[in-house]
Design a protein around this motif. Sequence first.
Motif, PDB file in Angstrom:
ATOM      1  N   ASP A 303       1.838 -59.146 -25.098  1.00 30.19           N
ATOM      2  CA  ASP A 303       2.935 -58.934 -26.297  1.00 30.19           C
ATOM      3  C   ASP A 303       4.088 -58.442 -26.035  1.00 30.19           C
ATOM      4  O   ASP A 303       5.089 -58.898 -26.328  1.00 30.19           O
ATOM      5  CB  ASP A 303       2.191 -58.429 -27.595  1.00 30.19           C
ATOM      6  N   ILE A 304       4.191 -57.513 -25.010  1.00 29.92           N
ATOM      7  CA  ILE A 304       5.168 -56.647 -24.706  1.00 29.92           C
ATOM      8  C   ILE A 304       5.813 -57.350 -23.721  1.00 29.92           C
ATOM      9  O   ILE A 304       7.189 -57.503 -23.751  1.00 29.92           O
ATOM     10  CB  ILE A 304       4.657 -55.196 -23.997  1.00 29.92           C
ATOM     11  N   GLN A 306       6.050 -60.716 -23.503  1.00 32.44           N
ATOM     12  CA  GLN A 306       6.884 -61.479 -24.371  1.00 32.44           C
ATOM     13  C   GLN A 306       8.154 -61.126 -25.023  1.00 32.44           C
ATOM     14  O   GLN A 306       9.010 -61.762 -25.136  1.00 32.44           O
ATOM     15  CB  GLN A 306       5.820 -62.332 -25.275  1.00 32.44           C
ATOM     16  N   ARG A 307       7.845 -59.771 -25.525  1.00 31.44           N
ATOM     17  CA  ARG A 307       9.047 -59.306 -26.196  1.00 31.44           C
ATOM     18  C   ARG A 307       9.981 -59.077 -25.330  1.00 31.44           C
ATOM     19  O   ARG A 307      11.296 -59.269 -25.397  1.00 31.44           O
ATOM     20  CB  ARG A 307       8.555 -58.038 -26.769  1.00 31.44           C
ATOM     21  N   ASP A 310      11.898 -62.316 -24.207  1.00 30.44           N
ATOM     22  CA  ASP A 310      12.983 -62.796 -25.146  1.00 30.44           C
ATOM     23  C   ASP A 310      14.291 -61.967 -25.039  1.00 30.44           C
ATOM     24  O   ASP A 310      15.304 -62.411 -25.224  1.00 30.44           O
ATOM     25  CB  ASP A 310      12.281 -62.695 -26.663  1.00 30.44           C
ATOM     26  N   LEU A 311      13.859 -60.634 -24.908  1.00 33.17           N
ATOM     27  CA  LEU A 311      15.099 -59.733 -24.857  1.00 33.17           C
ATOM     28  C   LEU A 311      15.992 -60.066 -23.552  1.00 33.17           C
ATOM     29  O   LEU A 311      17.418 -60.371 -23.585  1.00 33.17           O
ATOM     30  CB  LEU A 311      15.007 -58.292 -24.741  1.00 33.17           C
ATOM     31  N   THR A 352      19.637 -55.662 -30.845  1.00 31.02           N
ATOM     32  CA  THR A 352      18.180 -56.209 -30.594  1.00 31.02           C
ATOM     33  C   THR A 352      17.543 -55.498 -29.533  1.00 31.02           C
ATOM     34  O   THR A 352      16.297 -54.755 -29.909  1.00 31.02           O
ATOM     35  CB  THR A 352      18.076 -57.526 -30.411  1.00 31.02           C
ATOM     36  N   GLU A 356      14.196 -52.781 -30.246  1.00 24.51           N
ATOM     37  CA  GLU A 356      13.106 -52.883 -29.406  1.00 24.51           C
ATOM     38  C   GLU A 356      12.802 -51.654 -28.780  1.00 24.51           C
ATOM     39  O   GLU A 356      11.528 -51.137 -28.684  1.00 24.51           O
ATOM     40  CB  GLU A 356      13.055 -54.241 -28.844  1.00 24.51           C
TER      41      GLU A 356
END
Length: 412
Positions: A303-304, A306-307, A310-311, A352, A356
């Motif tokens: 999950d991290i 992927q985040r 995206d950033l 963003t 995050e």
Amino acid sequence: MDAAFTEEQDEYRRSLRALLRAQRQPDGPGAAAPATHGSGAVARASRGFDEDLWRLLARRHGLPGCPPPAGRDGAARDGAARDPVTPLLACEEAGRVLLPSPLLPTAVLAAPLIRALGSEAQRTELLPALAAGELTGALAVPGARLATALALTGPHTGEWAGGGRTGGIQARPEGHGGWRLYGEADQVLHGEGADVLVVAARAGAYARGRTLLFLVRAGAPGLRQTPSAALDETRPQARLELRDVPAALLGEDADGTAVPAALATVGAQAAVALAAEAVGAADALLTRTAAECFGRSGGGSPDIRQRLADLYAAVRAARATAYGAARAPGNGDGAPGEGVLALALALEALRTVAGEALQLHSGSSGEREAQHYMRRAVGDELLFGPAHRLRAHAAGLSGLFAECRTGEAVPA
């Protein structure tokens, strides 16, 4: 070497980054380090920036000359001729450390207006001193309407300067070509310690009023420069009170016909510079966040990862848009659509990433640093945005809305 830049540009970026890193305080970005040169100044000067560092950046890297000076014929003057990309590298590196400096108000706002509209005598007197770091400048507009004055969030009109009504800043002529200014301006970036103020004021009665720009020197009779609260302490703001202050008209055109176009052109250039700063800030924070997350969790959870991916994509897209706008033909002549869109994307990316980072750094040593970057993101949107209005204006400048109204097909 980055394939997008020349060897000289990469060396310029590395040298500037090394110098700024050496000046960075352990307590986070935006805190000017004690000077390691000259007389050893205190950590934060009363003017809101390290004056010794600013002069060093002027001598070694030419920062006060960004964007590159150009005469009315487009030829370089009052500084070294440079391509449009190198100044953005300087802005990006300043953004990475949230450098407290008069780079934006002096080099991006005040100096280009003096260059575009000033008389030969005014340019000769002021531009070399500004480029050498000997003087700093600021742009003062009334009503906290900097984004409106620079045509960043909508069409340009003169109403923001007072419109001939009560409020704003009013100008009245006096004998021998002199002028007197009366009014107030809030949210003037680095306005407390600026040596030269470019002040927007409304002259003439309501029916025949026009917006003009004036030069006011610090310490002028009737001028009061007082610090005001700012969300982002790396961009100090001031409130100006003008009570019958003597001023000189910027240039020789008392009709003000060239003022709206000059402000819009400077706004287009400022949008690209601000975008580069925001991209630098977002990239620096993302790099440190990723390093801490991977070091803390042994590679990071899916999950991290992927985040963070995206950033990374958002920051890269904003960076490509900013440099693409700088390289676009006609950008220096005031084609603002690309620059305004670049600023919207960069501010969104920084906000963003900061949001995050605050979650991923929660409870760790990086949380305070992430807060600095969030304040920069929100503060810049308050001054120059918000991002959704920048996007809407960019779409309007590109003709997208007109095409939709007329029923024409919009290219995919």
